[in-house]
Each structure stands twice: as structure tokens, then as C-alpha cells.
Design a protein around this motif. Structure first.
Motif, mmCIF file in Angstrom:
data_model
loop_
_atom_site.group_PDB
_atom_site.id
_atom_site.type_symbol
_atom_site.label_atom_id
_atom_site.label_comp_id
_atom_site.label_asym_id
_atom_site.label_seq_id
_atom_site.Cartn_x
_atom_site.Cartn_y
_atom_site.Cartn_z
ATOM 1 N N PRO A 173 0.830 -1.209 0.000
ATOM 2 C CA PRO A 173 0.000 0.000 0.000
ATOM 3 C C PRO A 173 0.868 1.264 0.000
ATOM 4 O O PRO A 173 1.897 1.315 0.686
ATOM 5 C CB PRO A 173 -0.809 -0.115 1.299
ATOM 6 N N HIS A 174 0.421 2.262 -0.789
ATOM 7 C CA HIS A 174 1.214 3.480 -0.960
ATOM 8 C C HIS A 174 1.538 4.154 0.379
ATOM 9 O O HIS A 174 2.671 4.590 0.611
ATOM 10 C CB HIS A 174 0.487 4.450 -1.897
ATOM 11 N N ASP A 175 0.542 4.183 1.276
ATOM 12 C CA ASP A 175 0.750 4.801 2.603
ATOM 13 C C ASP A 175 1.942 4.197 3.329
ATOM 14 O O ASP A 175 2.705 4.899 3.988
ATOM 15 C CB ASP A 175 -0.459 4.536 3.516
ATOM 16 N N LEU A 176 2.055 2.861 3.234
ATOM 17 C CA LEU A 176 3.143 2.169 3.941
ATOM 18 C C LEU A 176 4.484 2.438 3.274
ATOM 19 O O LEU A 176 5.500 2.607 3.939
ATOM 20 C CB LEU A 176 2.900 0.659 3.974
ATOM 21 N N LEU A 177 4.472 2.471 1.931
ATOM 22 C CA LEU A 177 5.717 2.768 1.201
ATOM 23 C C LEU A 177 6.308 4.084 1.688
ATOM 24 O O LEU A 177 7.517 4.190 1.909
ATOM 25 C CB LEU A 177 5.436 2.881 -0.300
ATOM 26 N N THR A 178 5.447 5.066 1.904
ATOM 27 C CA THR A 178 5.960 6.374 2.321
ATOM 28 C C THR A 178 6.197 6.429 3.825
ATOM 29 O O THR A 178 7.253 6.867 4.271
ATOM 30 C CB THR A 178 5.025 7.520 1.869
ATOM 31 N N SER A 179 5.237 5.913 4.636
ATOM 32 C CA SER A 179 5.411 6.075 6.095
ATOM 33 C C SER A 179 6.598 5.260 6.609
ATOM 34 O O SER A 179 7.244 5.647 7.582
ATOM 35 C CB SER A 179 4.129 5.717 6.849
ATOM 36 N N LEU A 180 6.904 4.140 5.959
ATOM 37 C CA LEU A 180 8.056 3.338 6.410
ATOM 38 C C LEU A 180 9.343 3.745 5.679
ATOM 39 O O LEU A 180 10.393 3.162 5.915
ATOM 40 C CB LEU A 180 7.795 1.846 6.190
ATOM 41 N N SER A 181 9.252 4.716 4.773
ATOM 42 C CA SER A 181 10.407 5.146 3.958
ATOM 43 C C SER A 181 11.070 3.952 3.273
ATOM 44 O O SER A 181 12.292 3.751 3.397
ATOM 45 C CB SER A 181 11.445 5.890 4.805
ATOM 46 N N ILE A 182 10.257 3.163 2.578
ATOM 47 C CA ILE A 182 10.792 1.967 1.916
ATOM 48 C C ILE A 182 11.575 2.382 0.663
ATOM 49 O O ILE A 182 11.037 3.047 -0.225
ATOM 50 C CB ILE A 182 9.648 0.983 1.569
ATOM 51 N N GLU A 183 12.868 1.995 0.627
ATOM 52 C CA GLU A 183 13.733 2.393 -0.494
ATOM 53 C C GLU A 183 13.725 1.355 -1.604
ATOM 54 O O GLU A 183 13.845 1.677 -2.771
ATOM 55 C CB GLU A 183 15.171 2.598 0.031
ATOM 56 N N SER A 184 13.640 0.073 -1.206
ATOM 57 C CA SER A 184 13.520 -0.980 -2.221
ATOM 58 C C SER A 184 12.754 -2.140 -1.600
ATOM 59 O O SER A 184 12.710 -2.287 -0.373
ATOM 60 C CB SER A 184 14.899 -1.445 -2.699
ATOM 61 N N HIS A 185 12.130 -2.925 -2.442
ATOM 62 C CA HIS A 185 11.343 -4.051 -1.923
ATOM 63 C C HIS A 185 11.243 -5.132 -2.966
ATOM 64 O O HIS A 185 11.248 -4.848 -4.164
ATOM 65 C CB HIS A 185 9.941 -3.588 -1.524
ATOM 66 N N HIS A 186 11.209 -6.383 -2.514
ATOM 67 C CA HIS A 186 10.801 -7.441 -3.428
ATOM 68 C C HIS A 186 9.971 -8.491 -2.703
ATOM 69 O O HIS A 186 10.123 -8.717 -1.507
ATOM 70 C CB HIS A 186 11.967 -8.011 -4.248
ATOM 71 N N LEU A 187 9.099 -9.098 -3.500
ATOM 72 C CA LEU A 187 8.128 -10.032 -2.959
ATOM 73 C C LEU A 187 8.811 -11.342 -2.569
ATOM 74 O O LEU A 187 9.563 -11.911 -3.356
ATOM 75 C CB LEU A 187 7.063 -10.290 -4.042
ATOM 76 N N VAL A 188 8.549 -11.818 -1.356
ATOM 77 C CA VAL A 188 9.074 -13.124 -0.927
ATOM 78 C C VAL A 188 8.028 -14.199 -1.176
ATOM 79 O O VAL A 188 8.318 -15.247 -1.730
ATOM 80 C CB VAL A 188 9.460 -13.105 0.574
ATOM 81 N N LEU A 189 6.821 -13.963 -0.728
ATOM 82 C CA LEU A 189 5.743 -14.906 -1.040
ATOM 83 C C LEU A 189 4.389 -14.265 -0.863
ATOM 84 O O LEU A 189 4.224 -13.290 -0.136
ATOM 85 C CB LEU A 189 5.858 -16.191 -0.224
#
Ligand SMILES: Nc1ncnc2c1ncn2[C@@H]1O[C@H](COP(=O)(O)OP(=O)(O)O)[C@@H](O)[C@H]1O
Ligand SMILES: [Mg+2]
Length: 276
Positions: free
Chosen positions: A6-22
Motif C-alpha cells: 500500500p502506498h501509505d506504507l511505502l511512504t510512512s516506512l520510507s521503503i527504499e527498495s522491496h521485493h516479494l518473498v511470497l
């Protein structure tokens, strides 16, 4: 649609990179990097009923419940909250591989399973038991054997101390390959059960056996419905399969039918220490 954070989490957690595990029934796990380090991000959501599976709501609450357990255990760098479909948490990322992957060679070319690794897995479970908890969902994928230490993950079903009612849900058993007979019996009779340390010891015995041999401890067809699998566990339809190497006798003791006949995890750890 492929899952997304979710976009809110991407910004509130300051996520710089991510990839799906499962992404599977009710749970999406991401490997994320934020300004403060690497974490596992877990998102829970309810599972809709299908012809094969009944619907379930508890999966939406699982990350929130796990965060409450981790808080009791004083685990650092954990956060949690709600999103549109359920709860989420972040927790420190632990390097693997998990036990099933680490012991691939035991299953394919007969390399003896390594006692030191088994002792580390038992040690991680012993730490949880000493803190007053039962894990409830012991399985090979939940032991991550990292370069520095071994972690036992997925504490969403652990029982020991109170968790907030808003994220709590009844324990309805675990992955049946690793489920102790008394848990299967309670789930069949009452629809729910109480995780216990003795059932965790059984789960660890079944975990070591599965990771080393690829074989389940109990005979039932893979495609049998869940209640039929549980009935086979309760009937004690044990497979004549043994753990290769010096851990064989201990794994037999861990898989005893009656919980009081199994070693405690502390006894299991010291027996493993004698074998190393
Ligand atoms: N803290 C973590 N560090 C590294 N990998 C993790 C972590 N938590 C979960 N994972 C990965 O995600 C998978 C699923 O996580 P798990 O906690 O078992 O969630 P669930 O079973 O509820 O989907 C694990 O098997 C592992 O591969
Ligand atoms: Mg899991």
C-alpha cells in the motif's frame, strides 16, 4: 492482480527498495530496505471461501498478533499497524537458508543431517520455551539458519502471555505434517486447540525428519482432506521412517504419541550437545 505494498506504507516506512518473498492464502511477505535497515514486511488479509477451502478471517490479524508476541519477547525494531484489508508488521530480516533448503543434500544424495544445525534449531525453540511460550507452528520453513545465528520465525500462533483482543484469534491447529496427535484430536473434537511446549517438541521431531528425509512421520495420502489427515495422526498410523545418523533415537523420543513421554526441549538440546 499481483500484490503491491500500500502506498501509505511505502511512504510512512520510507521503503527504499522491496521485493516479494511470497504471496499465499492470507499472507504477503516482502523483503524491504528502509533508511534504517533490512526488514521482513508481512501483510495479512482475510481469505475468501473457495470450493476447496473454507474462508478464514484470522489471517488478516496474524501480523498484528505476531507483533504483540514479539513485543512480549522484547524483540527490537518491530512495528505494526492496520491497512485496508487487515494488519501488517515489520521485523528484522534474518538471513537463511531455512532448514528444508539447508538439508536438501540429505534428501537427495544421503548426506547425513548435521547435528550442530539440529542443535541450533532446538536451541532457538528452547529460548522461546524458556521465555514462557509455545510456538504452535514449528516447521522446517520457520528455522532460518543464518551465518551468525539461527532464528525461529512466524510467531503469529504462539501462546504464552495475553495479546490484545483486537488481534487475537483461536488456534485451530498448524500444518498437519508437524501437528502432534493431541492437537489434531482437539481440533477434530472442538475445532480449536491449545499450543503446548510438548507439541512443539513433537513438531521439531517431525521437522528434523522431514528436512532430512523428505518423509512425513504419519501415513496419509497427500491429497486427503484435512480432517482425514488429522484422523490418521490421532489413529497413530506411523510410518516406518527413521532419522538417519546419530539423531535417530532422539527423534523417535520427540515423536512419542503421549506428550508426557517426549523429552522437554532442554533435554533434547543437551542430548544433541552430547552427539556433536
Ligand atoms: N524475519 C524474517 N526474515 C527473513 N525472512 C522472513 C522473515 N519472516 C518471514 N520470512 C520469509 O517469509 C516466509 C513466510 O513467513 P512467515 O513468517 O512464515 O509467514 P506466514 O506463514 O504467516 O505467511 C518465510 O518462510 C521466510 O521465507
Ligand atoms: Mg509461516
Amino acid at each position: 492482480m499481483p500484490p503491491s505494498i500500500p502506498h501509505d506504507l511505502l511512504t510512512s516506512l520510507s521503503i527504499e527498495s522491496h521485493h516479494l518473498v511470497l504471496d499465499r492464502r492470507g499472507s504477503t511477505v516482502w523483503d524491504i530496505v528502509t533508511g534504517s535497515g533490512r526488514y521482513a514486511l508481512k501483510l495479512g488479509y482475510p481469505v475468501a471461501a473457495t470450493p476447496e477451502w473454507p474462508g478464514q478471517h484470522w489471517t488478516a490479524f496474524a501480523p498484528g498478533r505476531e507483533a504483540a508476541v514479539l513485543a512480549h519477547l522484547d524483540t527490537q525494531h518491530v512495528a505494526s499497524g492496520y491497512w485496508e484489508k487487515g494488519t501488517w508488521n515489520i521485523q528484522p530480516w534474518h538471513e537463511g537458508p531455512d532448514l528444508q533448503h539447508l538439508w536438501t543434500h540429505s534428501r537427495t544424495d544421503g548426506t547425513p543431517p548435521d547435528v550442530q544445525t539440529a542443535m541450533e534449531c532446538a536451541g532457538a525453540l528452547a529460548d522461546l520455551h524458556k521465555a514462557g511460550w509455545a510456538h504452535g507452528d514449528v516447521q522446517p520453513a520457520h528455522f532460518l539458519i543464518g551465518p551468525d545465528r539461527t532464528h525461529l520465525i512466524d510467531l503469529a500462533l504462539a501462546h504464552g502471555k495475553p495479546v490484545p483482543e483486537a488481534v487475537d484469534f483461536p488456534f485451530k491447529g498448524c500444518l498437519v505434517h508437524y501437528e502432534a496427535p493431541e492437537i489434531s484430536a482437539a481440533v477434530l473434537d472442538e475445532g480449536h486447540a491449545a499450543p503446548s511446549q510438548a507439541a512443539d517438541v513433537y513438531g521439531l521431531g517431525a521437522t528434523l525428519l522431514m528436512a532430512a528425509t523428505g518423509k512425513r512421520a504419519v501415513i496419509y495420502p497427500d491429497d486427503a482432506p484435512r480432517p482425514a489427515q488429522r484422523a490418521a495422526i490421532v489413529a497413530g498410523n506411523r510410518r516406518a521412517v527413521t532419522m538417519p545418523g546419530p539423531m535417530g533415537p532422539l527423534v523417535v523420543e520427540m515423536l512419542r504419541y503421549a506428550p508426557q513421554d517426549r523429552p522437554t526441549i532442554t533435554e533434547a538440546v543437551s542430548q544433541l550437545a552430547e552427539l556433536t
